[in-house]
Scaffold this active site. Structure first.
Site, PDB file in Angstrom:
ATOM      1  N   ASP A 252       0.810  -1.218   0.000  1.00  0.00           N
ATOM      2  CA  ASP A 252       0.000   0.000   0.000  1.00  0.00           C
ATOM      3  C   ASP A 252       0.837   1.259   0.000  1.00  0.00           C
ATOM      4  O   ASP A 252       2.009   1.220   0.329  1.00  0.00           O
ATOM      5  CB  ASP A 252      -0.752   0.061   1.330  1.00  0.00           C
ATOM      6  CG  ASP A 252      -2.041  -0.694   1.288  1.00  0.00           C
ATOM      7  OD1 ASP A 252      -2.736  -0.642   2.286  1.00  0.00           O
ATOM      8  OD2 ASP A 252      -2.349  -1.309   0.255  1.00  0.00           O
ATOM      9  N   LYS A 274      -3.678   3.009  -2.634  1.00  0.00           N
ATOM     10  CA  LYS A 274      -4.821   3.872  -2.966  1.00  0.00           C
ATOM     11  C   LYS A 274      -4.554   5.241  -2.383  1.00  0.00           C
ATOM     12  O   LYS A 274      -4.200   5.376  -1.226  1.00  0.00           O
ATOM     13  CB  LYS A 274      -6.107   3.343  -2.340  1.00  0.00           C
ATOM     14  CG  LYS A 274      -6.421   1.934  -2.687  1.00  0.00           C
ATOM     15  CD  LYS A 274      -7.745   1.569  -2.051  1.00  0.00           C
ATOM     16  CE  LYS A 274      -7.850   0.086  -1.819  1.00  0.00           C
ATOM     17  NZ  LYS A 274      -7.452  -0.337  -0.501  1.00  0.00           N
ATOM     18  N   MET A 387      -8.256   8.791   8.900  1.00  0.00           N
ATOM     19  CA  MET A 387      -8.702   9.336   7.605  1.00  0.00           C
ATOM     20  C   MET A 387      -9.534  10.600   7.766  1.00  0.00           C
ATOM     21  O   MET A 387     -10.513  10.796   7.050  1.00  0.00           O
ATOM     22  CB  MET A 387      -9.514   8.274   6.834  1.00  0.00           C
ATOM     23  CG  MET A 387      -8.651   7.115   6.364  1.00  0.00           C
ATOM     24  SD  MET A 387      -9.590   5.783   5.627  1.00  0.00           S
ATOM     25  CE  MET A 387      -9.878   4.731   7.028  1.00  0.00           C
TER      26      MET A 387
HETATM   27  N1  SAH Z   1      -4.809  -0.115   9.036  1.00  0.00           N
HETATM   28  C1  SAH Z   1      -4.241   1.182   9.339  1.00  0.00           C
HETATM   29  C2  SAH Z   1      -5.160   2.303   9.035  1.00  0.00           C
HETATM   30  C3  SAH Z   1      -5.495   2.479   7.580  1.00  0.00           C
HETATM   31  S1  SAH Z   1      -6.577   3.804   7.284  1.00  0.00           S
HETATM   32  C4  SAH Z   1      -3.793   1.200  10.797  1.00  0.00           C
HETATM   33  O1  SAH Z   1      -4.115   0.271  11.554  1.00  0.00           O
HETATM   34  O2  SAH Z   1      -3.113   2.149  11.181  1.00  0.00           O
HETATM   35  C5  SAH Z   1      -5.470   5.079   6.835  1.00  0.00           C
HETATM   36  C6  SAH Z   1      -5.395   6.139   7.901  1.00  0.00           C
HETATM   37  O3  SAH Z   1      -4.575   5.693   8.968  1.00  0.00           O
HETATM   38  C7  SAH Z   1      -4.741   7.423   7.449  1.00  0.00           C
HETATM   39  O4  SAH Z   1      -5.660   8.229   6.752  1.00  0.00           O
HETATM   40  C8  SAH Z   1      -4.349   8.036   8.771  1.00  0.00           C
HETATM   41  O5  SAH Z   1      -5.456   8.582   9.418  1.00  0.00           O
HETATM   42  C9  SAH Z   1      -3.931   6.805   9.566  1.00  0.00           C
HETATM   43  N2  SAH Z   1      -2.479   6.590   9.512  1.00  0.00           N
HETATM   44  C10 SAH Z   1      -1.839   5.526   9.029  1.00  0.00           C
HETATM   45  N3  SAH Z   1      -0.498   5.640   9.182  1.00  0.00           N
HETATM   46  C11 SAH Z   1      -0.293   6.835   9.784  1.00  0.00           C
HETATM   47  C12 SAH Z   1       0.868   7.537  10.224  1.00  0.00           C
HETATM   48  N4  SAH Z   1       2.083   7.035  10.065  1.00  0.00           N
HETATM   49  N5  SAH Z   1       0.695   8.733  10.818  1.00  0.00           N
HETATM   50  C13 SAH Z   1      -0.531   9.247  10.990  1.00  0.00           C
HETATM   51  N6  SAH Z   1      -1.654   8.626  10.598  1.00  0.00           N
HETATM   52  C14 SAH Z   1      -1.544   7.436  10.009  1.00  0.00           C
END
Ligand code: SAH
Length: 479
Positions: A252, A274, A387
């Site tokens: 991803d 995406k 998000m």
């Molecule tokens: N499965 C992932 C989340 C995916 S949804 C998890 O468990 O973290 C994607 C969202 O995750 C992004 O829009 C943001 O809000 C958050 N996110 C993922 N990585 C991040 C990071 N390094 N710093 C801040 N927000 C993050």
């Protein structure tokens, strides 16, 4: 990479060492263990040479080296600790086109001497590119502990079967699978438990089974792995283990570059990322691709940011696999909420602030914010929004409208746990403006609740974020 790592064959060849103290002794030792003939130049050898001076492959010269000494020499080490002599050695080596290394004088070095873990024939060499030899040494100590002494013998044992396996299994991939299953399976277990005979018997049986075609009919497996929020140090051991055994990796946008460098080098990489509002590959295509690859017998790694089961659509991706009876495993990862909170100094729960923590997404199924506000505006609760960066204004407005105080602390963590992490903090009433001023682009996580004020209580200043993170990044050096 600043240097090209290679393992040089010096068996029976001439290596020159200039010096008679500890650094010289270390170099003589190393060259001898690789089978070289070592010529040592020094008026007097220190006590460190006690075991070395009588070695049949050591020749002692009382004088300083001269140009003729570089003839047929493959490597020269300077360890005289005398500036003018080091310089002269370097010049003579250059004239003779001999690789040279002068201890602790970078300008007189063609190469770096790595820290070494010796489990011959298995050798691990670690370098920090000359930046932090201490880190390389600390790492070496850790690897020493991790690598059982018997691994060297296991490597030699396996080497004894190489030709036979080559003859019976024609493709590189089938051989790699065979060896991985062998070494990490029963054969390795028996060998490391001291039963070499049983290990050999098992190995030959497995080889026959693999050669009689069973391998091509074998179905692969899919590993849905959480890669955490970005800092490679936050990967689980299991994730790393699978990353290093995958045939194909589907990854991803959220999987950081540093993490991708840890995936097995010759695994095929497919980007299925995406961007918000822009779908490179629709979910169904990703699932179908995984089914297809697994049916070809591949070990498929589906690498996802954070945890696959937290706003990761992991469940959806597995449904099709289950329908086709493809075996799969799910490996959890550190989700953005815990990664970002920890690296920003915000405890998600705290006895004086919050007894519960709710994780929500501001990205509804059809792009509409349809949230259960009553539940979200409860006191003593932390709300973490995934998000939500593009709707931070609407979100904070709705929280206030549904009863949360405009003074409730709020923070947005951008690129959490990564080297470029930024934290924008404020209150519900002004967080949207501050985010806009900051120009952050995401991925970003919003944390709302009085726990955010703990950041100040813990004196978690911006500099602190930086140093702690840089320390953990430096620990990657040489891996
Ligand atoms: N499965 C992932 C989340 C995916 S949804 C998890 O468990 O973290 C994607 C969202 O995750 C992004 O829009 C943001 O809000 C958050 N996110 C993922 N990585 C991040 C990071 N390094 N710093 C801040 N927000 C993050």
């Amino acid at each position: 990479m600043d240097h090209l790592p290679i393992f040089l064959d010096v068996k029976g060849k001439k290596v020159l060492v200039d010096g008679g103290n500890t650094p010289a002794a270390r170099r003589v030792e190393r060259a001898l263990s690789a089978g070289a003939h070592v010529h040592v130049f020094c008026p007097k050898m220190s006590d460190e040479f006690r075991q070395l001076r009588a070695h049949p492959r050591v020749t002692h010269h009382l004088r300083a080296p001269e140009p003729a000494d570089f003839e047929d020499c493959v490597v020269a080490y300077g360890a005289s600790e005398i500036e003018a002599r080091d310089k002269r050695l370097y010049e003579m080596a250059k004239d003779a086109r001999v690789l040279v290394n002068v201890a602790d004088v970078t300008k007189y070095c063609d190469f770096i001497t790595p820290s070494v873990v010796d489990r011959s024939p298995l050798v691990v060499a670690i370098s920090s590119g000359g930046n932090a030899p201490v880190i390389a040494r600390i790492l070496r100590a850790r690897i020493e502990v991790m690598l059982p002494a018997a691994y060297g013998r296991l490597a030699a044992f396996v080497g004894g079967f190489r030709d036979r396996v080559m003859q019976k299994l024609k493709s590189t991939e089938s051989r790699r699978h065979f060896w991985e299953n062998t070494i990490e399976g029963q054969v390795g277990d028996h060998f490391l438990a001291g039963d070499e005979e049983k290990a050999g018997k098992h190995l030959l049986e497995d080889l026959d089974a693999a050669a009689t075609g069973a391998e091509s009919a074998q179905i692969g497996e899919v590993f849905l792995v959480g890669a955490g929020p970005g800092d490679p140090d936050l990967l689980t051991f299991r994730a790393l283990h699978i990353m290093q055994r995958a045939d194909v990796v589907l990854f991803d946008r959220l999987v950081s570059d540093e993490i991708m460098t840890l995936v097995r080098r010759d695994a095929k990489r497919v980007y299925v990322g995406k961007m918000p509002q822009q779908h490179t590959m629709v979910q169904e295509d990703i699932s179908e691709m995984m089914v297809e690859l697994a049916k070809q017998g591949k070990r498929v790694l589906r690498l996802k940011g954070g945890d696959p089961f937290i706003f990761g659509r992991g469940g959806e991706e597995l449904e099709l696999l289950a329908k086709h009876d493809i075996p799969f495993q799910v490996i959890p990862g550190i989700t953005a909420a815990s990664g970002c909170a920890s690296y920003a100094g915000i405890p998600l729960t705290h006895r004086d602030h919050a007894q519960s923590c709710v994780l929500i997404t501001a990205h509804g199924k059809d792009g509409v914010l349809d949230l259960d506000w009553e539940r979200l505006v409860r006191p003593d609760q932390t709300v973490v929004v995934y998000m939500g960066l593009s709707s931070v204004g609407i979100l904070s407005g709705q929280f206030i409208k549904h009863g949360l105080d405009a003074n409730t602390p709020a923070a947005v963590v951008d690129n959490g746990t990564r080297a470029n992490q930024r934290v924008v903090s404020g209150r519900l009433g002004n967080i949207a403006d501050r985010v806009e001023q900051s120009g952050i682009k995401g991925p970003a996580l919003i944390i709302i609740g009085s726990v955010v004020s703990m950041r100040d209580d813990l004196k978690w200043f911006a500099d602190h974020d930086k140093t702690t993170h840089q320390m953990s990044l430096q620990a990657q050096d040489g891996l």
